[in-house]
Design a protein around this motif. Sequence first.
Motif, PDB file in Angstrom:
ATOM      1  N   LEU A   1       0.820  -1.213   0.000  1.00  0.00           N
ATOM      2  CA  LEU A   1       0.000   0.000   0.000  1.00  0.00           C
ATOM      3  C   LEU A   1       0.849   1.256   0.000  1.00  0.00           C
ATOM      4  O   LEU A   1       0.539   2.231  -0.708  1.00  0.00           O
ATOM      5  N   ASN A   2       1.936   1.275   0.773  1.00  0.00           N
ATOM      6  CA  ASN A   2       2.753   2.488   0.822  1.00  0.00           C
ATOM      7  C   ASN A   2       3.718   2.600  -0.348  1.00  0.00           C
ATOM      8  O   ASN A   2       4.475   3.564  -0.440  1.00  0.00           O
ATOM      9  N   LEU A   3       3.700   1.631  -1.265  1.00  0.00           N
ATOM     10  CA  LEU A   3       4.451   1.754  -2.520  1.00  0.00           C
ATOM     11  C   LEU A   3       3.564   2.296  -3.641  1.00  0.00           C
ATOM     12  O   LEU A   3       4.052   2.667  -4.699  1.00  0.00           O
ATOM     13  N   ALA A   4       2.262   2.301  -3.380  1.00  0.00           N
ATOM     14  CA  ALA A   4       1.323   2.767  -4.397  1.00  0.00           C
ATOM     15  C   ALA A   4       1.363   4.289  -4.510  1.00  0.00           C
ATOM     16  O   ALA A   4       1.516   4.992  -3.508  1.00  0.00           O
ATOM     17  N   PRO A   5       1.222   4.832  -5.714  1.00  0.00           N
ATOM     18  CA  PRO A   5       1.216   6.288  -5.896  1.00  0.00           C
ATOM     19  C   PRO A   5       0.078   6.941  -5.118  1.00  0.00           C
ATOM     20  O   PRO A   5      -0.934   6.285  -4.818  1.00  0.00           O
ATOM     21  N   PRO A   6       0.203   8.213  -4.789  1.00  0.00           N
ATOM     22  CA  PRO A   6      -0.829   8.910  -4.009  1.00  0.00           C
ATOM     23  C   PRO A   6      -2.233   8.792  -4.578  1.00  0.00           C
ATOM     24  O   PRO A   6      -3.200   8.671  -3.814  1.00  0.00           O
ATOM     25  N   LEU A   7      -2.378   8.828  -5.901  1.00  0.00           N
ATOM     26  CA  LEU A   7      -3.723   8.718  -6.483  1.00  0.00           C
ATOM     27  C   LEU A   7      -4.372   7.377  -6.168  1.00  0.00           C
ATOM     28  O   LEU A   7      -5.576   7.295  -5.933  1.00  0.00           O
TER      29      LEU A   7
ATOM     30  N   ASP B   1      14.168  -0.364   3.722  1.00  0.00           N
ATOM     31  CA  ASP B   1      14.245  -1.182   2.515  1.00  0.00           C
ATOM     32  C   ASP B   1      14.505  -0.354   1.257  1.00  0.00           C
ATOM     33  O   ASP B   1      14.685  -0.919   0.179  1.00  0.00           O
ATOM     34  N   ARG B   2      14.472   0.954   1.411  1.00  0.00           N
ATOM     35  CA  ARG B   2      14.732   1.851   0.270  1.00  0.00           C
ATOM     36  C   ARG B   2      13.850   1.463  -0.916  1.00  0.00           C
ATOM     37  O   ARG B   2      14.305   1.327  -2.047  1.00  0.00           O
ATOM     38  N   ALA B   3      12.579   1.287  -0.645  1.00  0.00           N
ATOM     39  CA  ALA B   3      11.644   0.772  -1.652  1.00  0.00           C
ATOM     40  C   ALA B   3      10.842   1.875  -2.329  1.00  0.00           C
ATOM     41  O   ALA B   3       9.807   1.612  -2.918  1.00  0.00           O
ATOM     42  N   PHE B   4      11.312   3.127  -2.215  1.00  0.00           N
ATOM     43  CA  PHE B   4      10.627   4.256  -2.854  1.00  0.00           C
ATOM     44  C   PHE B   4       9.168   4.340  -2.406  1.00  0.00           C
ATOM     45  O   PHE B   4       8.239   4.367  -3.219  1.00  0.00           O
ATOM     46  N   THR B   5       9.004   4.332  -1.098  1.00  0.00           N
ATOM     47  CA  THR B   5       7.658   4.366  -0.532  1.00  0.00           C
ATOM     48  C   THR B   5       7.085   5.775  -0.564  1.00  0.00           C
ATOM     49  O   THR B   5       7.817   6.762  -0.605  1.00  0.00           O
ATOM     50  N   TYR B   6       5.766   5.836  -0.539  1.00  0.00           N
ATOM     51  CA  TYR B   6       5.054   7.112  -0.442  1.00  0.00           C
ATOM     52  C   TYR B   6       4.450   7.225   0.957  1.00  0.00           C
ATOM     53  O   TYR B   6       3.943   6.242   1.499  1.00  0.00           O
ATOM     54  N   GLU B   7       4.522   8.408   1.526  1.00  0.00           N
ATOM     55  CA  GLU B   7       3.937   8.626   2.848  1.00  0.00           C
ATOM     56  C   GLU B   7       2.414   8.498   2.764  1.00  0.00           C
ATOM     57  O   GLU B   7       1.783   9.072   1.877  1.00  0.00           O
ATOM     58  N   LEU B   8       1.853   7.711   3.670  1.00  0.00           N
ATOM     59  CA  LEU B   8       0.394   7.581   3.694  1.00  0.00           C
ATOM     60  C   LEU B   8      -0.225   8.858   4.248  1.00  0.00           C
ATOM     61  O   LEU B   8       0.288   9.441   5.202  1.00  0.00           O
TER      62      LEU B   8
ATOM     63  N   PHE C   1     -10.015  -5.572   5.693  1.00  0.00           N
ATOM     64  CA  PHE C   1      -8.824  -5.187   4.943  1.00  0.00           C
ATOM     65  C   PHE C   1      -7.582  -5.285   5.828  1.00  0.00           C
ATOM     66  O   PHE C   1      -7.565  -4.744   6.938  1.00  0.00           O
ATOM     67  N   VAL C   2      -6.574  -5.978   5.316  1.00  0.00           N
ATOM     68  CA  VAL C   2      -5.269  -6.046   5.981  1.00  0.00           C
ATOM     69  C   VAL C   2      -4.233  -5.567   4.967  1.00  0.00           C
ATOM     70  O   VAL C   2      -4.087  -6.166   3.899  1.00  0.00           O
ATOM     71  N   ALA C   3      -3.560  -4.480   5.294  1.00  0.00           N
ATOM     72  CA  ALA C   3      -2.562  -3.921   4.391  1.00  0.00           C
ATOM     73  C   ALA C   3      -1.166  -4.328   4.845  1.00  0.00           C
ATOM     74  O   ALA C   3      -0.945  -4.647   6.013  1.00  0.00           O
ATOM     75  N   ALA C   4      -0.230  -4.330   3.916  1.00  0.00           N
ATOM     76  CA  ALA C   4       1.164  -4.638   4.239  1.00  0.00           C
ATOM     77  C   ALA C   4       2.062  -3.704   3.459  1.00  0.00           C
ATOM     78  O   ALA C   4       1.757  -3.328   2.322  1.00  0.00           O
ATOM     79  N   GLY C   5       3.161  -3.316   4.097  1.00  0.00           N
ATOM     80  CA  GLY C   5       4.081  -2.403   3.422  1.00  0.00           C
ATOM     81  C   GLY C   5       5.477  -2.498   3.986  1.00  0.00           C
ATOM     82  O   GLY C   5       5.690  -2.928   5.126  1.00  0.00           O
ATOM     83  N   ASN C   6       6.432  -2.122   3.153  1.00  0.00           N
ATOM     84  CA  ASN C   6       7.831  -2.124   3.569  1.00  0.00           C
ATOM     85  C   ASN C   6       8.165  -0.867   4.364  1.00  0.00           C
ATOM     86  O   ASN C   6       7.472   0.144   4.280  1.00  0.00           O
ATOM     87  N   VAL C   7       9.248  -0.956   5.125  1.00  0.00           N
ATOM     88  CA  VAL C   7       9.702   0.176   5.919  1.00  0.00           C
ATOM     89  C   VAL C   7      10.764   0.950   5.139  1.00  0.00           C
ATOM     90  O   VAL C   7      11.286   0.481   4.129  1.00  0.00           O
ATOM     91  N   ASN C   8      11.087   2.142   5.622  1.00  0.00           N
ATOM     92  CA  ASN C   8      12.012   3.014   4.895  1.00  0.00           C
ATOM     93  C   ASN C   8      13.393   2.387   4.723  1.00  0.00           C
ATOM     94  O   ASN C   8      14.097   2.674   3.746  1.00  0.00           O
TER      95      ASN C   8
END
Length: 409
Positions: free
Chosen positions: A126-132, A166-173, A157-164
């Motif tokens: 979820l936190n890798l998905a673009p803001p839109l 991991d340098r995974a180019f995450t977007y802030e929720l 709903f159960v979401a999962a996301g990587n932490v910073n």
Amino acid sequence: MSVDVLIVNHNELARDIEDAYESGEPLFVWGRTGIGKSYTIRETATALAAKYDRKFTTSLSKIDGEHFFLLDRRLTYMNPTDILGVLYKDNGVSKWHYPDWLWKISKQREEEEGIEIRGIVALEELNLAPPLVQNAAYELVLDHRVQDLEIAEGVVFVAAGNVNEDRAFTYELPDPLKTRFTHVELAIPVFKHPTKREGWFYWATEKGVDGRITTFLSYREDMLFNYIEDARVFPTPRGWEKASKLMKGKPDETAWRAVAKACGTFAGEQFRQFMELTRKVNIEELLNDPKKFLELDVANKFAAIAAMTSAFSKVPELGEKLLKFAAHLFTGIYDGKLREYLTLLEEYTSTRDESTARALREMRGKERLPEFAVLVLTNMKAHDREITQKVVQESVYGNVLVDLLPFFT
């Protein structure tokens, strides 16, 4: 590791996912890559299916009143319309055309077909998905609906996301989306808990991960998860599981290549050197004279266990000798007195006399190595569970190792 999110292990995460489902509160699972977030979500969903006396499915076509589903929605691959749907004109009136997957889990479908829908939608990455895309998910998670289409009450709903890290180019929720979830962070698993039957080692043994890997990692626990900055691949629990599948049926001389491909060349080289040690082990000498095992350094002790249990996978008749070897390690008795110990143990089994129990404890030597005895048993089990259980049940040495059975069964 975050200081503002509850840190949990895999067992605790399973309970948290179940709590989320039972309460209807969405859960966000944070954690490093490759440590088992998605796996634990799936295992818990499978357990919930059994709890509700339903069949488990991950197929969209099987979402019905008889199944408990786990629907994986990888948001990084989705557009906002994949969540919200699109507008179309019907006699000049704009209406929503919802995605098929959303209709499948809707309250309207329940009412139309007279069924009760139960399951979990996993919003992966979820936190890798673009803001839109995140904004499109906002209404779905916040209101449990999209426009006029309501999500069935039995769906969570159960979401999962990587932490910073991991340098995974995450977007802030966005804050409103963050606060709609409860949050936990999955800790990097320990390899083996020092006093409990917990850790990746026991999971790997249960799942049949190659004994050469579990023995190597018993020696090099730091290699279970070893993040290497800028590396294209590095050791993770998921990587070791992949390596096990890749090396199945491969000889010791080439097994390291599976590790190099799944966990990186640094891990592959470390594993190759370890396997070279195993080829120098005189298995027959150690089985005939277990006291020689004490003379080995730590690396060669682990290599010897790997070599002996690997030989068991090819020659199951070695099972009795390996059990006797493990009994020597467990008791610290490396001579003929082991027979006396067995006789006394039989007496204690029938009488439960405290003085006999005390005599057994006093017979045990100072150079006990129970952790290596556990490794022998679990590696035998990983190679061939059925034969190992048969040997343990039928052998006189099985009684000696009874205290280790909670770590083995």
